[in-house]
Design a protein around this motif. Structure first.
Motif, PDB file in Angstrom:
ATOM      1  N   LEU A 126       3.912 -11.784  -6.780  1.00 54.93           N
ATOM      2  CA  LEU A 126       3.948 -12.980  -7.627  1.00 54.93           C
ATOM      3  C   LEU A 126       3.119 -12.779  -8.891  1.00 54.93           C
ATOM      4  O   LEU A 126       3.591 -13.063  -9.996  1.00 54.93           O
ATOM      5  CB  LEU A 126       3.419 -14.199  -6.855  1.00 54.93           C
ATOM      6  CG  LEU A 126       4.328 -14.759  -5.764  1.00 54.93           C
ATOM      7  CD1 LEU A 126       3.620 -15.868  -4.991  1.00 54.93           C
ATOM      8  CD2 LEU A 126       5.610 -15.306  -6.389  1.00 54.93           C
ATOM      9  N   SER A 127       1.888 -12.271  -8.754  1.00 56.11           N
ATOM     10  CA  SER A 127       1.070 -12.163  -9.976  1.00 56.11           C
ATOM     11  C   SER A 127       1.629 -11.119 -10.921  1.00 56.11           C
ATOM     12  O   SER A 127       1.611 -11.321 -12.132  1.00 56.11           O
ATOM     13  CB  SER A 127      -0.415 -11.899  -9.686  1.00 56.11           C
ATOM     14  OG  SER A 127      -0.658 -11.592  -8.377  1.00 56.11           O
ATOM     15  N   THR A 128       2.137 -10.011 -10.381  1.00 58.35           N
ATOM     16  CA  THR A 128       2.712  -9.011 -11.275  1.00 58.35           C
ATOM     17  C   THR A 128       3.989  -9.539 -11.923  1.00 58.35           C
ATOM     18  O   THR A 128       4.220  -9.326 -13.116  1.00 58.35           O
ATOM     19  CB  THR A 128       2.994  -7.708 -10.514  1.00 58.35           C
ATOM     20  OG1 THR A 128       1.826  -7.345  -9.780  1.00 58.35           O
ATOM     21  CG2 THR A 128       3.345  -6.575 -11.452  1.00 58.35           C
ATOM     22  N   GLY A 129       4.803 -10.256 -11.146  1.00 56.70           N
ATOM     23  CA  GLY A 129       6.047 -10.801 -11.682  1.00 56.70           C
ATOM     24  C   GLY A 129       5.794 -11.790 -12.805  1.00 56.70           C
ATOM     25  O   GLY A 129       6.346 -11.654 -13.907  1.00 56.70           O
ATOM     26  N   VAL A 130       4.927 -12.777 -12.542  1.00 54.76           N
ATOM     27  CA  VAL A 130       4.639 -13.774 -13.568  1.00 54.76           C
ATOM     28  C   VAL A 130       3.932 -13.119 -14.757  1.00 54.76           C
ATOM     29  O   VAL A 130       4.243 -13.404 -15.916  1.00 54.76           O
ATOM     30  CB  VAL A 130       3.788 -14.926 -12.992  1.00 54.76           C
ATOM     31  CG1 VAL A 130       3.451 -15.935 -14.073  1.00 54.76           C
ATOM     32  CG2 VAL A 130       4.514 -15.615 -11.853  1.00 54.76           C
ATOM     33  N   GLY A 131       2.986 -12.208 -14.462  1.00 57.31           N
ATOM     34  CA  GLY A 131       2.263 -11.521 -15.534  1.00 57.31           C
ATOM     35  C   GLY A 131       3.206 -10.737 -16.429  1.00 57.31           C
ATOM     36  O   GLY A 131       3.083 -10.762 -17.652  1.00 57.31           O
ATOM     37  N   LEU A 132       4.170 -10.065 -15.802  1.00 56.62           N
ATOM     38  CA  LEU A 132       5.157  -9.296 -16.571  1.00 56.62           C
ATOM     39  C   LEU A 132       6.012 -10.215 -17.436  1.00 56.62           C
ATOM     40  O   LEU A 132       6.194  -9.965 -18.641  1.00 56.62           O
ATOM     41  CB  LEU A 132       6.044  -8.495 -15.607  1.00 56.62           C
ATOM     42  CG  LEU A 132       7.258  -7.773 -16.200  1.00 56.62           C
ATOM     43  CD1 LEU A 132       6.801  -6.661 -17.129  1.00 56.62           C
ATOM     44  CD2 LEU A 132       8.142  -7.196 -15.096  1.00 56.62           C
ATOM     45  N   ALA A 133       6.504 -11.300 -16.831  1.00 54.14           N
ATOM     46  CA  ALA A 133       7.345 -12.232 -17.580  1.00 54.14           C
ATOM     47  C   ALA A 133       6.577 -12.780 -18.788  1.00 54.14           C
ATOM     48  O   ALA A 133       7.067 -12.761 -19.920  1.00 54.14           O
ATOM     49  CB  ALA A 133       7.790 -13.382 -16.681  1.00 54.14           C
TER      50      ALA A 133
END
Lengths: 306, 354
Positions: free
Chosen positions: B141-148
Motif C-alpha cells: 500500500l505505501s509503495t503503491g500510493v507513494g508511486l502514484a
C-alpha cells in the motif's frame, strides 16, 4: 529537459517533447487524485491539533468543528499536560519532565552512534584488512535483525544482575547506541566510499596516518552525511517507544511512554491525550521541516544504493 | 519560567517544585558531561594511537577505529540474538529450594515445544497470521500510493510543498500517529453526535457509526492504514528521486512512436525504477516487522489485532513467559531471512562493481 537528477527543482520553462508528454500524464484525474492524497495525509494532523484545543468537558460529546464554530477552543489543555498533570489522576506528574527526559535521552544517543559509526565506516571503506568484506556484510545483515531478538539478554546484561545501568539514562543510551550501529555504519560507509580515492591515497603517500586522515579529511567531508544521519537518528530516538519502555524506567521515560499508556484506556482524562500527542510532535516537526533537505538526502544515499 | 507559571495559578503545580528542577537539571548536566567525556575519550584514543611509531601504527589505528563497533555489536546484538534462540528451546520452572524455601529458577531444554505452542494455540496463531497480513499489506500500500503520488506531482507546480505534506508523517512518532487515528479519525460514539472525523463523514451519507478498532476482522486493516500513512512519504520521496533519474530522451522517443502516458508509465518508468521499488519495499517490510507501538497504543492486542512484536513484548516483560516470547522473536527473524539474503546478495553485487 535539464532537470538534474535527485533535486526537487522544477523543470526548465522551455517545453520539450518530453515535458509535453509529461503533461499528458498529469491530467485532470491525476491532479485530482494527488489533491485527495495530499488532503488525506494532512487532515489527520490538523484534526489532532484542533481536537487538542477542545475543552475537557466537551471532549466526549462535541466534535472539534462544532466547538470551533461555537468559539470555545482553548489552549488550556496544553498548559495542563505540560505543567500540571498528565495521567489517570490529578497527582500524575506533568509532561515537562518527560520532555526534558526526551532531550536527555535523544541528544547523547544522536552523538554516540555517529562518532563510533564514522570511525568504523572509514576503516571499512579505506583500510584494507583481512575479513573486512565479511565483517561489513555481517554488520549490514545485522541491520535487518529485529531488535526484539536482542531485548531479553541485553536487558539481563544491563540490568541489576549485570552492570546495573538498566532503568537509568546510561542504560537507555547504550541500548539506543547499539541498535543504531548497523544503519550508521552502513549509511556512512556508502558516503565515505564515494570520496575520490586520489584525496586519500595522496595523503597516504605524503605520510599521513589514519588518525590524521580521519580528522583532517573524513570528518570535514562527511558533514552532509553526518547531518542527515543525525536527523534520522534524532527522529528515531525521539519517537521510539520499545527501547524506552524496555530499558528505561519511570525516571527516564520520554514522551511516548506516558502517552501510549493513557491513549489506550479512554478514561476520564482521555481529553488530555491529543494535546500531549501534539506536544510530543512539536520538536520533531520543527527539526523535520527546518532540516528536511538534509534528511531527504540521507535517505536517498542509503536507499538507492542498497 | 516563573513568569509563565503565574498564568496557571488555578491549576495545582504538583510536579514542578524545586526538587523537580534539581533532578531535571542534573539529568541535563549528566547528558552534557557524557557527551564531552565521550568525545574526549575518542580523541585521546585516536591521538594516542597516532603516537605509536613504526610499521604497527596502521594496525593500532585500525584496531582503535573498529573495536568500538565490533564490541558493541557483539555484546548488544550478536550474543543476545544467540541467547534468545537458545532461550526459545527452553522452559523456566520456578521451584522452592527444599532447604531455604527461596524460589530458584531451573531452565529445562524442551526442544520445539514453544514453537509448537506458537503455531497451535489459536491466539498465538492469530497473532502470527496478523503479522503476515501486516508484512504484505503495508509495503504494497505505501509503495503503491507513494508511486502514484510521485508520478502525479512530478514537475507539478509547488511540487516541494506537495511532497512535504505527504512526507510529514515520517516525523511523527508511531504513538503520535496512533493517537491521531485512534482518537481523531476512528473515534466512535454509540449514540449522539460523532466526534470521530470518519464517522462524522459516514453520518453525512446516512451510514451508521462504525467502531473501527473493534470490528473484526477489518480492525487489523484500519491499524495497517496508520502505518501506511506513516511510510508512504518515505516511499514517495525515494521513488520520486528515481523517476527524476530516468533519462527524458527515452520518454521522448516513446512518445514520438505514439506511446500514450499509460503505456510509457508501464513500459518505461516502472522498469527503469524497478531496483528502487525493490529497495523501498524491502525497507518498509523491515520497518513493518518491528512495529509494535501502534497495536500497543490503540488496542493492546484486543479484538484479535495482536502482532508478533507486541505479543512478544507482553509475553516477555508482562507475563514472564520469556521462552515463548523468545520463540516469537525467532519466528519474526525467520520471516526476515529472505530479506537478509536478498539484501546481502545485492550489496555484494554493488561491492563487486565498485
Amino acid at each position: 529537459m535539464t532537470a538534474p537528477v535527485m533535486t526537487d527543482q522544477l523543470a526548465s520553462p522551455k517545453k520539450t517533447k518530453a515535458a509535453e508528454a509529461k503533461e499528458n500524464l498529469t491530467s485532470k484525474w491525476a491532479t485530482a487524485a494527488a489533491i485527495i492524497i495530499a488532503a488525506l495525509w494532512t487532515i489527520p494532523t490538523i484534526g489532532l491539533f484542533m481536537t487538542s484545543l477542545v475543552p475537557g468537558d466537551l471532549y466526549r460529546t462535541e466534535s472539534w468543528w462544532n466547538v470551533a464554530l461555537d468559539g470555545k477552543l482553548t489552549f488550556e489543555n496544553f498548559g495542563y499536560v505540560l505543567f500540571s498533570s498528565f495521567g489517570d489522576s490529578s497527582s500524575a506528574p506533568p509532561l515537562l519532565g518527560n520532555l526534558i527526559n526526551a532531550i536527555v535521552v535523544t541528544v547523547p544517543t544522536t552523538v554516540f552512534p555517529l562518532v563510533i559509526g564514522l570511525m568504523a565506516a572509514y576503516a571499512f571503506a579505506w583500510i584494507p584488512f583481512r575479513g573486512s568484506n565479511f565483517l561489513f556484510v555481517f554488520i549490514f545483515a545485522l541491520q535487518v535483525v529485529p531488535l526484539q531478538l536482542a531485548l531479553i539478554p541485553l536487558l539481563k546484561i544491563l540490568g541489576p544482575q549485570g552492570i546495573g545501568i538498566a532503568g537509568q539514562f546510561p542504560g537507555v543510551w547504550v541500548a539506543h547506541t547499539i541498535f543504531a550501529m548497523p544503519l550508521a555504519v552502513f549509511l556512512l560507509h556508502n558516503f565515505i566510499a564515494q570520496i575520490p580515492s586520489d584525496i586519500i591515497e595522496a595523503s597516504r603517500v605524503d605520510g599521513a596516518s589514519h588518525t590524521q586522515i580521519f580528522f583532517r579529511i573524513i570528518i570535514p567531508l562527511s558533514l552532509p552525511a553526518l547531518a542527515s544521519l543525525a536527523i534520522f537518528q534524532f527522529l528515531w530516538v525521539w519517537n521510539d517507544l520499545l527501547v524506552s519502555a524496555v530499558f528505561g524506567s519511570i525516571k527516564t521515560y520520554t514522551l511516548t511512554y506516558p502517552i501510549s499508556n493513557l491513549a489506550g484506556n479512554y478514561g476520564a482524562t482521555a481529553y488530555l491525550v491529543p494535546a500531549a500527542a501534539f506536544v510530543s510532535m512539536v520538536i520533531p516537526l520543527i527539526v523535520f521541516f527546518s532540516l528536511q533537505r538534509y534528511f531527504v538526502r540521507g535517505l536517498l544515499a542509503g536507499s538507492t544504493k542498497g | 519560567m516563573a513568569g509563565f507559571h503565574e498564568g496557571w495559578q488555578a491549576l495545582p503545580q504538583s510536579g514542578l517544585d524545586a526538587q523537580f528542577w534539581s533532578t531535571q537539571g542534573s539529568n541535563l548536566l549528566l547528558a552534557a558531561v557524557a557527551i564531552v567525556a565521550f568525545i574526549a575519550v575518542v580523541a585521546l584514543v585516536m591521538f594516542g594511537a597516532d603516537l605509536v611509531k613504526g610499521r604497527i601504527r596502521d594496525k593500532v589505528q585500525l584496531v582503535a577505529l573498529i573495536t568500538p563497533v565490533l564490541l558493541l555489536l557483539a555484546i548488544g546484538l550478536v550474543y543476545p540474538a544467540i541467547d534468545t534462540v537458545w532461550l526459545s528451546f527452553t522452559e523456566i520452572v520456578k521451584q522452592p529450594d527444599p532447604v531455604t524455601g527461596i524460589n530458584t529458577e531451573v531452565t529445562n531444554f524442551v526442544g520445539l515445544s514453544n514453537y509448537t505452542y506458537a503455531f497451535t494455540d489459536p491466539t498465538m496463531l492469530r497473532t502470527i497470521i496478523n503479522t503476515v497480513v501486516w508484512i504484505i499489506l503495508v509495503p504494497l500500500l505505501s509503495t503503491g500510493v507513494g508511486l502514484a503520488y510521485a508520478v502525479f506531482i512530478d514537475r507539478a507546480k509547488g511540487e516541494k510543498t506537495l511532497k512535504s505534506l505527504v512526507f510529514m508523517p515520517m516525523a511523527i512518532s508511531f504513538v503520535g500517529a496512533s493517537v491521531i487515528w485512534g482518537s481523531i479519525m476512528y473515534d466512535y460514539n454509540e449514540t449522539g453526535s460523532q466526534t470521530g472525523m470518519l464517522n462524522a463523514v459516514l453520518g453525512v451519507f446516512g451510514i451508521g457509526p462504525i467502531n473501527f478498532l473493534a470490528t473484526e476482522p477489518w480492525n487489523t486493516f484500519f491499524l495497517i492504514v496508520i502505518l501506511t500513512w506513516i511510510q508512504t512519504g518515505f516511499a514517495m520521496v525515494i521513488i520520486s528521486a528515481a523517476i527524476k533519474g530516468v533519462p527524458p530522451e527515452i520518454n521522448e522517443a516513446a512518445s514520438l512512436d505514439g506511446a500514450n502516458a499509460w503505456q510509457r508509465f508501464w513500459s518505461i518508468t516502472i522498469p527503469s525504477i524497478r531496483g528502487t521499488l525493490v529497495v523501498v519495499l524491502t525497507t518498509i517490510t523491515i520497518a513493518t516487522l518491528k512495529v509494535y507501538d501502534i497495536v500497543r497504543t490503540l488496542t493492546q492486542g484486543r479484538y484479535n489485532t495482536d502482532v508478533v512484536a507486541n505479543k512478544m513484548y507482553v509475553l516477555s516483560f508482562v507475563e514472564q513467559r520469556e521462552p515463548l516470547g523468545a520463540a516469537l522473536a525467532v519466528i519474526l527473524f525467520i520471516f526476515v531471512i529472505p530479506v537478509v539474503i536478498y539484501n546481502v546478495r545485492s550489496l555484494q553485487k554493488v561491492k563487486e562493481t565498485r
